[in-house]
Scaffold this active site. Structure first.
Site, PDB file in Angstrom:
ATOM      1  N   ASN A  61     -11.047  -2.500  -5.500  1.00  0.00           N
ATOM      2  CA  ASN A  61     -10.056  -1.425  -6.242  1.00  0.00           C
ATOM      3  C   ASN A  61     -11.065  -1.357  -7.558  1.00  0.00           C
ATOM      4  O   ASN A  61     -10.588  -0.321  -8.278  1.00  0.00           O
ATOM      5  CB  ASN A  61      -8.834  -2.016  -6.515  1.00  0.00           C
ATOM      6  CG  ASN A  61      -7.948  -1.845  -5.537  1.00  0.00           C
ATOM      7  OD1 ASN A  61      -6.952  -2.691  -4.983  1.00  0.00           O
ATOM      8  ND2 ASN A  61      -8.347  -0.967  -4.355  1.00  0.00           N
TER       9      ASN A  61
ATOM     10  N   ASP B 123       0.799  -1.303   0.055  1.00  0.00           N
ATOM     11  CA  ASP B 123      -0.020  -0.176  -0.029  1.00  0.00           C
ATOM     12  C   ASP B 123       0.743   1.420   0.039  1.00  0.00           C
ATOM     13  O   ASP B 123       1.820   1.283   0.508  1.00  0.00           O
ATOM     14  CB  ASP B 123      -0.867  -0.070   1.341  1.00  0.00           C
ATOM     15  CG  ASP B 123      -1.956   0.886   1.078  1.00  0.00           C
ATOM     16  OD1 ASP B 123      -2.248   1.498  -0.090  1.00  0.00           O
ATOM     17  OD2 ASP B 123      -2.790   1.270   2.255  1.00  0.00           O
TER      18      ASP B 123
HETATM   19  C1  IPE Z   1      -5.403  -2.670  -0.474  1.00  0.00           C
HETATM   20  O1  IPE Z   1      -5.036  -1.568  -0.565  1.00  0.00           O
HETATM   21  C2  IPE Z   1      -5.382  -3.406  -1.630  1.00  0.00           C
HETATM   22  C3  IPE Z   1      -4.231  -3.631  -2.236  1.00  0.00           C
HETATM   23  C4  IPE Z   1      -2.958  -3.057  -1.793  1.00  0.00           C
HETATM   24  C5  IPE Z   1      -4.123  -4.122  -3.459  1.00  0.00           C
HETATM   25  P1  IPE Z   1      -6.209  -0.326  -0.823  1.00  0.00           P
HETATM   26  O2  IPE Z   1      -5.605   0.848  -0.732  1.00  0.00           O
HETATM   27  O3  IPE Z   1      -7.135  -0.609  -1.698  1.00  0.00           O
HETATM   28  O4  IPE Z   1      -6.853  -0.259   0.693  1.00  0.00           O
HETATM   29  P2  IPE Z   1      -7.881   0.798   1.497  1.00  0.00           P
HETATM   30  O5  IPE Z   1      -8.844   1.360   0.441  1.00  0.00           O
HETATM   31  O6  IPE Z   1      -6.842   1.726   2.002  1.00  0.00           O
HETATM   32  O7  IPE Z   1      -8.450   0.026   2.593  1.00  0.00           O
HETATM   33  C1  IPE Z   2      -1.642   0.408  -3.451  1.00  0.00           C
HETATM   34  O1  IPE Z   2      -1.169   1.763  -3.377  1.00  0.00           O
HETATM   35  C2  IPE Z   2      -1.900  -0.300  -4.902  1.00  0.00           C
HETATM   36  C3  IPE Z   2      -3.405  -0.733  -4.981  1.00  0.00           C
HETATM   37  C4  IPE Z   2      -4.246  -0.547  -4.272  1.00  0.00           C
HETATM   38  C5  IPE Z   2      -3.553  -1.163  -6.522  1.00  0.00           C
HETATM   39  P1  IPE Z   2      -2.355   2.752  -3.256  1.00  0.00           P
HETATM   40  O2  IPE Z   2      -2.849   3.163  -4.646  1.00  0.00           O
HETATM   41  O3  IPE Z   2      -3.645   2.149  -2.412  1.00  0.00           O
HETATM   42  O4  IPE Z   2      -2.011   4.098  -2.870  1.00  0.00           O
HETATM   43  P2  IPE Z   2      -2.542   5.064  -1.729  1.00  0.00           P
HETATM   44  O5  IPE Z   2      -3.029   4.310  -0.617  1.00  0.00           O
HETATM   45  O6  IPE Z   2      -3.571   5.758  -2.399  1.00  0.00           O
HETATM   46  O7  IPE Z   2      -1.101   5.719  -1.100  1.00  0.00           O
HETATM   47 MG    MG Z   3      -4.138   2.375  -0.436  1.00  0.00          MG
END
Ligand code: IPE
Ligand code: IPE
Ligand code: MG
Length: 236
Positions: free
Chosen positions: A60, A12
């Protein structure tokens, strides 16, 4: 240092990594994907058996159409890179999640890469794409009820193992350690059944900055934990 057999990782913070640099989110995802490739080879070097990475959740899809389609293109590139550089990689690779909602060309590439890497001898890498724990359990329940309906299974014979053996992770031991980057302290629908007794480690590093040294820090913390599994570790 005792290595767990299986580590699960929620990657993340790509978006925040990019935002801090005034760059588009996509640059964060691309840098995150490069980091993943490097970390996998580093984990293979230290002799870890299994590692599971959360790459795209069933939730997502809620992101903008632009971000979702960019992420799918990045996945295509990632798979193509694995096809091109197969000789440089020693790891095996598999995918968990519901592949059926992904574009047909991506599904074909995923199956091809899995097959291509199946003769390798290194670490077993599992990548969660269109994965959600609730959806995985729902799919397992569908399969189990079909078996009951067909008369091959009695409801009273359904054990915890029956459920485990219908999950996407059926061939893999449960992770002993879960790592989540970027400071968030939640599961976001990741491996809820499998992580029932795992140790959790939260790192403030954003995913593109998370390196093998950080993973080893997590393992060190794991080694210092007293795992009781509901019992008591008596000190004589
Ligand atoms: C969790 O991260 C999913 C992945 C890392 C693929 P998200 O960024 O989607 O999770 P939330 O929305 O902060 O819970
Ligand atoms: C994790 O990074 C990757 C996916 C969930 C695909 P994020 O896109 O969630 O990054 P933040 O949480 O917005 O920083
Ligand atoms: Mg995230």
């Amino acid at each position: 240092m005792d290595l767990p057999r299986h580590i699960a990782v929620i990657m993340d913070g790509n978006g925040r990594w990019a935002k801090k640099r005034f760059l588009p989110r996509m640059v964060g995802h691309r840098t995150g994907s490069e980091n993943l490739k490097k970390l996998i080879n580093d984990c293979d070097d230290i002799g870890l058996e299994h590692i599971t990475f959360y790459a795209f959740s069933t939730e997502n899809w809620k992101r903008s159409q632009e971000e979702v389609s960019n992420l799918m293109d990045l996945l295509r590139e990632y798979l193509d890179d694995h096809i091109k550089n197969e000789r440089d990689n020693n790891f095996r690779i598999d995918f968990i999640g519901d592949m059926s909602r992904l574009a047909p060309d991506i599904q074909t590439k995923m199956k091809y890469v899995r097959e291509l890497y199946s003769t390798h001898r290194g670490i077993f890498v599992h990548i969660a794409i269109n994965y959600g724990s609730r959806d995985e359990i729902r799919r397992a329940v569908c399969e189990i009820t079909e078996e009951v309906k067909e008369g091959n299974l009695l409801p009273r014979d359904i054990t915890e193992d029956t459920i485990s053996s219908h999950l996407d992770t059926k061939a893999v031991p449960d992770p002993e350690l879960l790592i989540r980057t970027s400071g968030e302290m939640r599961l976001s629908n990741f491996l809820m059944w499998q992580l029932a007794y795992s140790e959790f480690y939260f790192s403030d590093k954003l995913w593109p900055d998370f390196k093998i040294g950080d993973l080893l820090e997590a393992v060190k913390s794991y080694n210092s934990r007293d795992r009781r599994f509901g019992g008591r570790n008596e000190v004589k």
